[in-house]
Design an enzyme around this catalytic site. Structure first.
Site, short mmCIF file in Angstrom:
data_model
loop_
_atom_site.label_atom_id
_atom_site.label_comp_id
_atom_site.label_asym_id
_atom_site.label_seq_id
_atom_site.Cartn_x
_atom_site.Cartn_y
_atom_site.Cartn_z
CG ASP A 134 -3.47 3.87 -0.96
OD1 ASP A 134 -4.11 3.57 -1.99
OD2 ASP A 134 -3.38 3.11 0.02
N GLY A 147 -2.01 -0.84 14.98
CA GLY A 147 -2.01 -2.21 14.45
C GLY A 147 -0.91 -2.40 13.43
CB THR A 148 0.39 -0.67 10.74
OG1 THR A 148 0.38 0.72 11.10
CG2 THR A 148 -0.96 -1.05 10.20
CB SER A 183 -0.94 -0.05 1.21
OG SER A 183 -1.78 1.06 1.25
CG ASP A 242 -6.56 0.32 -0.35
OD1 ASP A 242 -5.74 1.25 -0.25
OD2 ASP A 242 -6.55 -0.68 0.40
NE ARG A 278 -6.41 2.37 16.79
CZ ARG A 278 -5.52 2.30 15.81
NH1 ARG A 278 -4.84 3.38 15.43
NH2 ARG A 278 -5.29 1.17 15.18
CG ASP A 317 -2.99 -0.65 -2.03
OD1 ASP A 317 -3.14 0.51 -1.58
OD2 ASP A 317 -3.36 -1.67 -1.41
C1 16G Z 1 -4.34 -0.41 7.99
C2 16G Z 1 -5.82 -0.52 7.72
C3 16G Z 1 -6.48 0.83 7.78
C4 16G Z 1 -6.19 1.49 9.10
C5 16G Z 1 -4.70 1.52 9.39
C6 16G Z 1 -4.49 1.95 10.83
C7 16G Z 1 -6.95 -2.05 6.20
C8 16G Z 1 -7.04 -2.56 4.80
N1 16G Z 1 -6.05 -1.08 6.40
O1 16G Z 1 -3.71 0.33 7.00
O2 16G Z 1 -7.86 0.63 7.63
O3 16G Z 1 -6.66 2.81 9.10
O4 16G Z 1 -4.18 0.21 9.25
O5 16G Z 1 -3.13 1.87 11.15
O6 16G Z 1 -7.64 -2.51 7.09
P1 16G Z 1 -2.66 1.92 12.67
O7 16G Z 1 -3.30 0.77 13.40
O8 16G Z 1 -1.19 1.85 12.59
O9 16G Z 1 -3.13 3.23 13.21
MG MG Z 2 -3.79 1.14 0.38
#
Ligand code: 16G
Ligand code: MG
Length: 556
Positions: free
Chosen positions: A282, A519-520, A67, A286, A516, A284
């Site tokens: 972005d 998640g990434t 992405s 989406d 929070r 990819d």
């Molecule tokens: C990912 C999610 C996006 C979310 C982002 C939050 C999908 C396809 N993509 O890119 O929806 O806004 O994570 O990132 O679900 P964070 O947890 O690092 O804040």
């Molecule tokens: Mg994307």
């Protein structure tokens, strides 16, 4: 699995040893890492996709993309039969096989899982997985690894769809499972014909929107720019100029994520574009945001984010529904009051939520991540969901679409206005990608609505005024120590932190703040909002200090 099948799997797995000391997890958007670490993971996700196809008796998708991440990263995610995200029940299995240390432990995990899920290799229908990748140079080798993974399950078929946007692949999976043709040309055909249909149904006297007619698009130097450049030739009534089509560095100072987070114009846009209607995809394709460059302000922009796209869509759908329902009593005379709902996350600007509620709409919040929003939106007859970052779409329930199709025919003889409203809603259901957020199809719907309303980007942006906000990230020892509830608006752990946050919020008029775990990334995120930028900054920074106090700094 018989012995031959087992030995095929063991042999192929031996060709893809996992990197040592790396633990991967199927996060909100699949596995993502530096591309050099991913071959074994992608191979294993290929196996998972083939098993998922056997289990579901349907075609599955596997997309190779990272992405908006830098070009040296890559990633892999799976699309379920509906075209949506992989079912959450299978994520623990994805994590387990990605981290299996050797072929034998991998085989053991797979055989146990197949037993538990009652998946047989002797079924009548072979597994089939549609594969796609974005433009990253590492994509080709990873696609090969995915193919090897898929075909290590005896009889499974890997169908390469080539370089596609993420939403194109999801669309194709959905189309195939509905017995439709799943090709890029059928995708473009469906989008362009429903776009034309909506343009033809424009009310008489729709005014020009006052902007220079051209929409200038930043393609993030990724797959979306390339596709849009090709696709725009099939569109009439819309003039698009695509920049950053892939000659520059992917996602470097370009793309929807950059534009939304930094609030500055992407590379290749400057004073010459001041006031023009611009959009950014972005890497990819989406995600979609709109913007206009402010003259003489160091490339600063007016950002028109996912919340505003959501509001524009909601207005349009609501208008069509009111035409359709005019003079109809609730559920009488064959009428059907569609339940329209909008879904946001806590990151949605508070002003957008207030605006949508003032419009009389049902607004629901879910945790961050497309899978949560999508699932919620699917509970409505028409569910519109968007993250502020520009990922979103509109979902129509099957029941409602069938009713609309049937009604549409009967309205031919009674009310032209109602018949047109029904046709427009049907066309929207064709134009918008119901599998997943899609920048290209979203962009076309925005453009249609702007032509209907005659609004300039400036007028659209004035639907409501965003409250100033600030996002911060805090590095901590263990981000999982933060546990949230109520769609991430409340931190229930560490104990006591929410009360401390509340005490800070109380100091600011219209203050709102939440924390929070990302998640990434390995950080805790802080979001704050208030009536002035200074207040939002101060609130975010005092809450970041609280996070440090309660969780300990991870930067030592
Ligand atoms: C990912 C999610 C996006 C979310 C982002 C939050 C999908 C396809 N993509 O890119 O929806 O806004 O994570 O990132 O679900 P964070 O947890 O690092 O804040
Ligand atoms: Mg994307």
């Amino acid at each position: 699995m018989n012995e031959n099948q087992q030995s095929l799997l063991l042999q192929s797995a031996a060709r893809f040893p996992p990197p040592k000391g790396v633990k991967l997890s199927y996060g909100t958007a699949g596995f993502r890492a530096d591309a050099s670490l991913l071959e074994a993971t992608v191979f294993r996700v290929g196996i998972l996709a083939a098993l998922r196809s056997l289990k579901a008796g349907s075609v599955i998708g596997l997309m190779i993309t990272a992405s908006h991440n830098q070009v040296s990263d890559n990633g892999v995610k799976v699309a379920d039969p509906s075209g949506g995200m992989l079912t959450q029940d299978w994520e623990p299995f994805a994590d387990a096989i990605a981290n299996a240390p050797d072929p034998h432990s991998l085989l053991q995990l797979i055989t146990e899982f197949m037993k538990k899920e009652d998946i047989s290799l002797e079924g009548r229908q072979p597994a089939e997985v549609l594969l796609g990748r974005d433009t990253r140079p590492s994509g080709e080798a990873l696609l090969e690894a995915a193919k090897q993974g898929i075909t290590s399950i005896v009889g499974a078929i890997a169908t390469d769809m080539g370089v596609v946007t993420t939403p194109q692949l999801h669309w194709m999976v959905r189309a195939r499972n509905r017995g439709m043709e799943a090709s890029e040309s059928s995708y473009f055909h469906q989008l362009s014909s429903s776009f034309r249909c909506l343009m033809d149904l424009k009310p008489e006297g729709s005014r020009n929107n006052g902007d220079d007619d051209t929409l200038v698009v930043d393609g993030a130097d990724g797959v979306g720019g390339e596709k849009l450049e090709h696709f725009k030739k099939m569109l009439t009534g819309l003039c698009i100029e695509v920049r950053n089509r892939g000659d520059g560095m992917l996602n470097e100072g370009v793309g929807a994520d950059y534009v939304q987070k930094e609030k500055v114009a992407p590379r290749g846009f400057g004073p010459a574009e001041a006031g023009l209607r611009c959009a950014s995809l972005d890497g990819d394709a989406d995600r979609l945001v709109y913007f206009s460059v402010i003259l003489n302000k160091n490339n600063k922009i007016e950002l028109v984010d996912g919340d505003k796209i959501l509001s524009l869509f909601a207005l349009f759908i609501k208008d069509q529904l009111s035409i359709l329902n005019e003079g109809e009593g609730k559920k009488e005379n064959g009428s059907y009051q569609a339940r329209l709902g909008v879904v946001q996350t806590a990151y949605a600007n508070g002003a957008s939520t207030d605006y949508l509620k003032e419009m009389g709409l049902e607004v629901v919040l879910t945790p961050t991540g497309v899978k949560y929003l999508h699932e919620k939106a699917a509970e409505f007859d028409i569910g519109i969901y968007f993250e502020a970052n520009g990922h979103g779409t509109i979902l129509f329930s099957e029941v409602y679409l069938s009713w609309l199709e049937a009604t549409h025919k009967t309205l031919l003889s009674t009310s032209e206005a109602k018949q047109k409203a029904a046709s427009r809603l049907l066309a929207v259901s064709q134009l918008i990608n119901q599998a997943v957020g899609d920048a290209i199809s979203g962009l076309l719907l925005v453009e249609v609505i702007l032509q209907y309303t005659g609004w300039s980007i400036k007028r659209w942006n004035e639907l409501y005024h965003d409250l100033p906000s600030r996002q911060l990230k805090v590095k901590v020892v263990d981000r999982t120590a933060v546990v949230t509830a109520n769609a991430e608006t409340v931190a229930v752990q560490p104990i006591g932190i929410q009360e401390a946050i509340n005490a800070e919020i109380a100091k600011y008029p219209r203050g709102r703040c939440f924390i929070r775990p990302s998640g990434t990334e390995d950080v805790v995120r802080v979001y704050a909002e208030a009536t002035t930028q200074d207040a939002a900054d101060a609130l975010a920074s005092s809450v970041a200090t609280l996070v440090n106090q309660y969780l300990g700094s991870g930067t030592a």
